[in-house]
Design a protein around this motif. Structure first.
Motif, PDB file in Angstrom:
ATOM      1  N   GLU A  59     -15.271  -1.545  -8.272  1.00 16.73           N
ATOM      2  CA  GLU A  59     -16.164  -2.377  -7.464  1.00 16.73           C
ATOM      3  C   GLU A  59     -15.475  -3.001  -6.263  1.00 16.73           C
ATOM      4  OE1 GLU A  59     -17.653  -5.246 -10.167  1.00 16.73           O
ATOM      5  OE2 GLU A  59     -15.731  -6.242 -10.525  1.00 16.73           O
ATOM      6  N   ASN A  60     -14.138  -2.966  -6.246  1.00 13.44           N
ATOM      7  CA  ASN A  60     -13.386  -3.532  -5.122  1.00 13.44           C
ATOM      8  C   ASN A  60     -12.576  -2.453  -4.421  1.00 13.44           C
ATOM      9  OD1 ASN A  60     -14.023  -6.428  -5.462  1.00 13.44           O
ATOM     10  ND2 ASN A  60     -12.925  -6.202  -7.397  1.00 13.44           N
ATOM     11  N   ALA A  61     -12.176  -2.740  -3.183  1.00  9.34           N
ATOM     12  CA  ALA A  61     -11.336  -1.800  -2.444  1.00  9.34           C
ATOM     13  C   ALA A  61     -10.063  -1.520  -3.227  1.00  9.34           C
ATOM     14  CB  ALA A  61     -10.999  -2.383  -1.073  1.00  9.34           C
ATOM     15  N   GLN A  62      -9.616  -0.275  -3.208  1.00 12.05           N
ATOM     16  CA  GLN A  62      -8.496   0.126  -4.049  1.00 12.05           C
ATOM     17  C   GLN A  62      -7.222  -0.659  -3.747  1.00 12.05           C
ATOM     18  OE1 GLN A  62      -8.915   4.304  -2.952  1.00 12.05           O
ATOM     19  NE2 GLN A  62      -9.320   4.824  -5.092  1.00 12.05           N
ATOM     20  N   GLY A  63      -6.921  -0.855  -2.465  1.00 11.17           N
ATOM     21  CA  GLY A  63      -5.711  -1.577  -2.116  1.00 11.17           C
ATOM     22  C   GLY A  63      -5.729  -3.009  -2.620  1.00 11.17           C
ATOM     23  N   ALA A  64      -6.835  -3.701  -2.374  1.00  4.54           N
ATOM     24  CA  ALA A  64      -6.956  -5.095  -2.811  1.00  4.54           C
ATOM     25  C   ALA A  64      -6.945  -5.189  -4.328  1.00  4.54           C
ATOM     26  CB  ALA A  64      -8.243  -5.700  -2.248  1.00  4.54           C
ATOM     27  N   PHE A  65      -7.642  -4.250  -4.978  1.00 10.48           N
ATOM     28  CA  PHE A  65      -7.694  -4.254  -6.441  1.00 10.48           C
ATOM     29  C   PHE A  65      -6.306  -4.011  -7.033  1.00 10.48           C
ATOM     30  CE2 PHE A  65      -8.363  -1.772 -10.429  1.00 10.48           C
ATOM     31  CZ  PHE A  65      -8.882  -2.810 -11.197  1.00 10.48           C
ATOM     32  N   GLY A  66      -5.588  -3.047  -6.469  1.00 11.28           N
ATOM     33  CA  GLY A  66      -4.249  -2.755  -6.959  1.00 11.28           C
ATOM     34  C   GLY A  66      -3.315  -3.946  -6.813  1.00 11.28           C
ATOM     35  N   THR A  67      -3.403  -4.624  -5.682  1.00  8.20           N
ATOM     36  CA  THR A  67      -2.568  -5.804  -5.465  1.00  8.20           C
ATOM     37  C   THR A  67      -2.902  -6.907  -6.457  1.00  8.20           C
ATOM     38  OG1 THR A  67      -2.406  -5.306  -3.100  1.00  8.20           O
ATOM     39  CG2 THR A  67      -1.889  -7.553  -3.784  1.00  8.20           C
TER      40      THR A  67
ATOM     41  N   GLY B 109       0.060  -0.585 -11.430  1.00  8.94           N
ATOM     42  CA  GLY B 109      -1.035  -1.089 -10.597  1.00  8.94           C
ATOM     43  C   GLY B 109      -1.589  -0.017  -9.677  1.00  8.94           C
ATOM     44  N   ILE B 110      -0.702   0.816  -9.147  1.00 12.16           N
ATOM     45  CA  ILE B 110      -1.152   1.923  -8.288  1.00 12.16           C
ATOM     46  C   ILE B 110      -1.986   2.911  -9.102  1.00 12.16           C
ATOM     47  CG2 ILE B 110      -0.358   3.935  -6.991  1.00 12.16           C
ATOM     48  CD1 ILE B 110       2.031   2.219  -6.078  1.00 12.16           C
ATOM     49  N   ILE B 111      -1.536   3.200 -10.318  1.00 11.47           N
ATOM     50  CA  ILE B 111      -2.306   4.108 -11.183  1.00 11.47           C
ATOM     51  C   ILE B 111      -3.670   3.509 -11.493  1.00 11.47           C
ATOM     52  CG2 ILE B 111      -2.396   5.182 -13.469  1.00 11.47           C
ATOM     53  CD1 ILE B 111       0.662   5.363 -13.378  1.00 11.47           C
ATOM     54  N   GLU B 112      -3.702   2.210 -11.797  1.00  8.81           N
ATOM     55  CA  GLU B 112      -4.970   1.567 -12.146  1.00  8.81           C
ATOM     56  C   GLU B 112      -5.931   1.551 -10.966  1.00  8.81           C
ATOM     57  OE1 GLU B 112      -6.647  -2.475 -14.383  1.00  8.81           O
ATOM     58  OE2 GLU B 112      -4.489  -2.185 -14.051  1.00  8.81           O
ATOM     59  N   ALA B 113      -5.403   1.403  -9.767  1.00  3.96           N
ATOM     60  CA  ALA B 113      -6.260   1.308  -8.587  1.00  3.96           C
ATOM     61  C   ALA B 113      -6.718   2.669  -8.079  1.00  3.96           C
ATOM     62  CB  ALA B 113      -5.531   0.558  -7.469  1.00  3.96           C
TER      63      ALA B 113
END
Length: 334
Positions: free
Chosen positions: A153-161, A274-278
């Motif tokens: 539901e959120n942008a991948q970069g922001a979500f990963g961070t 976090g990168i994998i999760e995003a």
């Protein structure tokens, strides 16, 4: 060593302490400043040893100990920022620390996995408890939409961070609360109950495949990193309870320094998870492919520990900081 005139000694060396303060406060010291920082650190550490031995004063000792502690952190940070030092850190210090303390975090991992399985089995066998975990009117949305949408539901970069920072905070809690023992267990139990509760709810409503398909890609490495933090935190507690052949202060200091090495390394491990999760968990890849990526990341971590870490450990690395940064090893001469 004969006693010294403390007031005269402070006057004679206060400019050196002020210069070390200045270097510690420098945001990004250049090459010469970094070299001077090391020299000043060793110089002031020697002076602290002199004061402790011949003119112990609690206020001066506390000030210099604090100054040296900040200088030590500054030096470690400066070293890790260089590519060569970063290479040594990730091929020697960090893996050696993980290997040397492997039984602590492997035990933590095994215990948490077993507890998660027991809790999930119990919740599956007692579905009525589900109502205490989530309001009945929200179950359908959670099972059919919310759980899966959380990852996209959120942008991948922001979500990963956000995920990276959140997991780093959980790991930091495990390390920081290590001295209490109970605090680590509490943080671990919180994570286990959340995981087991979500798994039981999804499984009870026929969505177990969705749950595991979304958890396993990133969760294997992510939870392993958290369990590493928990295990090292418990080791810190045990260093206080049973210091072995060392004094409690030295045992705590040694484990605490190694814990700092692990904390820095886990930042990188959690960045990967976090990168994998995003980018992998919510991707359109087949479930088997996403899980395979998670398994590969987990296998890579264990190979890193038991191949790279074992070799580094056999070469004499322990995960402790370099000897020249240890205040109590500096020569006590003026």
């Amino acid at each position: 060593m004969p006693r010294i005139d403390l007031d005269a000694y402070v006057v004679a060396h206060s400019h050196e302490w002020a210069r070390l303060e200045q270097l510690v406060s420098t945001r990004r010291p250049d090459g010469p400043e970094s070299d001077e920082l090391v020299d000043r650190y060793q110089q002031v550490a020697t002076q602290l040893s002199v004061i402790r031995t011949s003119a112990p004063d609690a206020e001066v000792i506390a000030y210099l100990s604090s100054l040296l502690s900040r200088a030590r952190i500054k030096m470690i940070g400066a070293r890790i920022l260089s590519w060569q030092a970063a290479g040594r850190f990730f091929t020697e210090q960090f893996p050696a620390a993980l290997y040397r303390l492997r039984w602590w975090w492997l035990g933590c991992l095994a215990g948490n996995v077993a507890l998660t399985a027991v809790l999930m089995w119990w919740l599956l066998d007692n579905p009525a408890i589900e109502q205490t975990l989530i309001p009945p009117g929200e179950v359908d949305n959670y099972v059919n939409e919310d759980f899966e949408n959380y990852y996209s539901e959120n942008a991948q970069g922001a979500f990963g961070t956000r995920v990276w920072l959140n997991n780093a905070w959980v790991a930091a809690q495990c390390l920081a609360l290590g001295i209490t023992g109970v605090g680590v267990i509490f943080v671990m139990f919180q994570n286990v109950t959340v995981l087991a509760g979500a798994g039981a709810i999804m499984t009870n409503h026929g969505r177990g495949d969705v749950f595991w398909g979304l958890i396993l890609p990133h969760g294997l490495l992510e939870l392993t990193a958290i369990f590493v933090a928990g295990g090292i935190g418990l080791k810190l507690f045990w260093s206080w309870v049973e210091p072995g052949g060392l004094s409690r202060a030295k045992a705590l200091a040694q484990t605490g320094r190694t814990m700092g090495t692990v904390a820095l390394g886990l930042v990188a491990v959690l960045l990967v998870s976090g990168i994998i999760e995003a980018f992998v968990t919510p991707s359109p890849l087949p479930t088997w492919a996403r899980i395979a990526i998670g398994v590969l990341a987990e296998v890579a971590f264990f190979l890193y520990v038991f191949v790279v870490g074992r070799q580094a450990f056999l070469r004499g690395h322990t995960g402790d900081i370099s000897a020249d940064l240890l205040e109590d090893r500096v020569a006590t001469q003026d």
